[in-house]
Design an enzyme around this catalytic site. Structure first.
Site, PDB file in Angstrom:
ATOM      1  N   SER A  72       0.826  -1.211   0.000  1.00  0.00           N
ATOM      2  CA  SER A  72       0.000   0.000   0.000  1.00  0.00           C
ATOM      3  C   SER A  72       0.856   1.255   0.000  1.00  0.00           C
ATOM      4  O   SER A  72       1.376   1.615  -1.030  1.00  0.00           O
ATOM      5  CB  SER A  72      -1.036   0.042   1.112  1.00  0.00           C
ATOM      6  OG  SER A  72      -1.987   1.045   0.776  1.00  0.00           O
ATOM      7  N   HIS A  77       4.910  13.848   6.307  1.00  0.00           N
ATOM      8  CA  HIS A  77       4.781  15.294   6.127  1.00  0.00           C
ATOM      9  C   HIS A  77       5.536  15.969   7.268  1.00  0.00           C
ATOM     10  O   HIS A  77       5.341  15.603   8.429  1.00  0.00           O
ATOM     11  CB  HIS A  77       3.312  15.723   6.147  1.00  0.00           C
ATOM     12  CG  HIS A  77       2.458  14.931   5.217  1.00  0.00           C
ATOM     13  ND1 HIS A  77       2.410  15.172   3.868  1.00  0.00           N
ATOM     14  CD2 HIS A  77       1.644  13.871   5.442  1.00  0.00           C
ATOM     15  CE1 HIS A  77       1.585  14.315   3.291  1.00  0.00           C
ATOM     16  NE2 HIS A  77       1.105  13.505   4.233  1.00  0.00           N
ATOM     17  N   CYS A  92      -1.987  -3.552   3.182  1.00  0.00           N
ATOM     18  CA  CYS A  92      -3.010  -4.535   2.886  1.00  0.00           C
ATOM     19  C   CYS A  92      -2.507  -5.877   3.413  1.00  0.00           C
ATOM     20  O   CYS A  92      -1.319  -6.171   3.345  1.00  0.00           O
ATOM     21  CB  CYS A  92      -3.206  -4.591   1.375  1.00  0.00           C
ATOM     22  SG  CYS A  92      -4.286  -5.916   0.851  1.00  0.00           S
TER      23      CYS A  92
END
Length: 134
Positions: A72, A77, A92
């Protein structure tokens, strides 16, 4: 589509060392993320890292990075002006349970940024058993 979604909001990531460079330098964040992905045993399939423009002369500028994983994604950030970082790891568990790998990846990045405080969340995603089509 069962999976595990981990998030961490890191506060008090102080200047100095490798982690501080990763908060302001695109290449340093990329190196940190890809090394952590590799050590966790997850498989990168793509990436994008972007450094924002400083608000003014001499001001720090944050970086956003995403590593697409076969399992995935990882998203990071940074807000160097706030000493803050957000981490987002989703895996996943379709072919195998990748939960331990996701936790190892999040822990490695959290350790690298060495926050004074961390708020973590863990969300089980997807159906536990098949759902009949509507």
């Amino acid at each position: 589509m069962q999976g595990l979604h981990l998030t961490a909001d890191l506060h008090g990531c102080l200047p100095g060392g490798r982690a501080h460079a990763a908060m302001t330098d695109r290449a340093a964040l990329r190196e940190l993320c890809l090394a952590a992905v590799q050590r966790s045993g997850l498989a990168p399939v793509g990436e994008l890292f972007h450094r924002f423009e400083p608000a003014g002369p001499g001001e720090p500028a944050g970086v956003t990075g995403v590593v697409l994983l076969a399992e995935s994604h990882l998203a990071v950030h940074t807000w160097p002006e706030l000493g803050a970082v957000t981490l987002d790891v989703y895996v996943c568990n379709f072919g195998a349970d990748n939960s331990a790998r996701a936790r190892a990846l999040l822990a490695a990045l959290e350790q690298a940024f060495a926050p004074a405080q961390a708020e973590r969340h863990e969300i089980a995603r997807g159906a536990r058993r098949p759902i009949a089509p509507a």
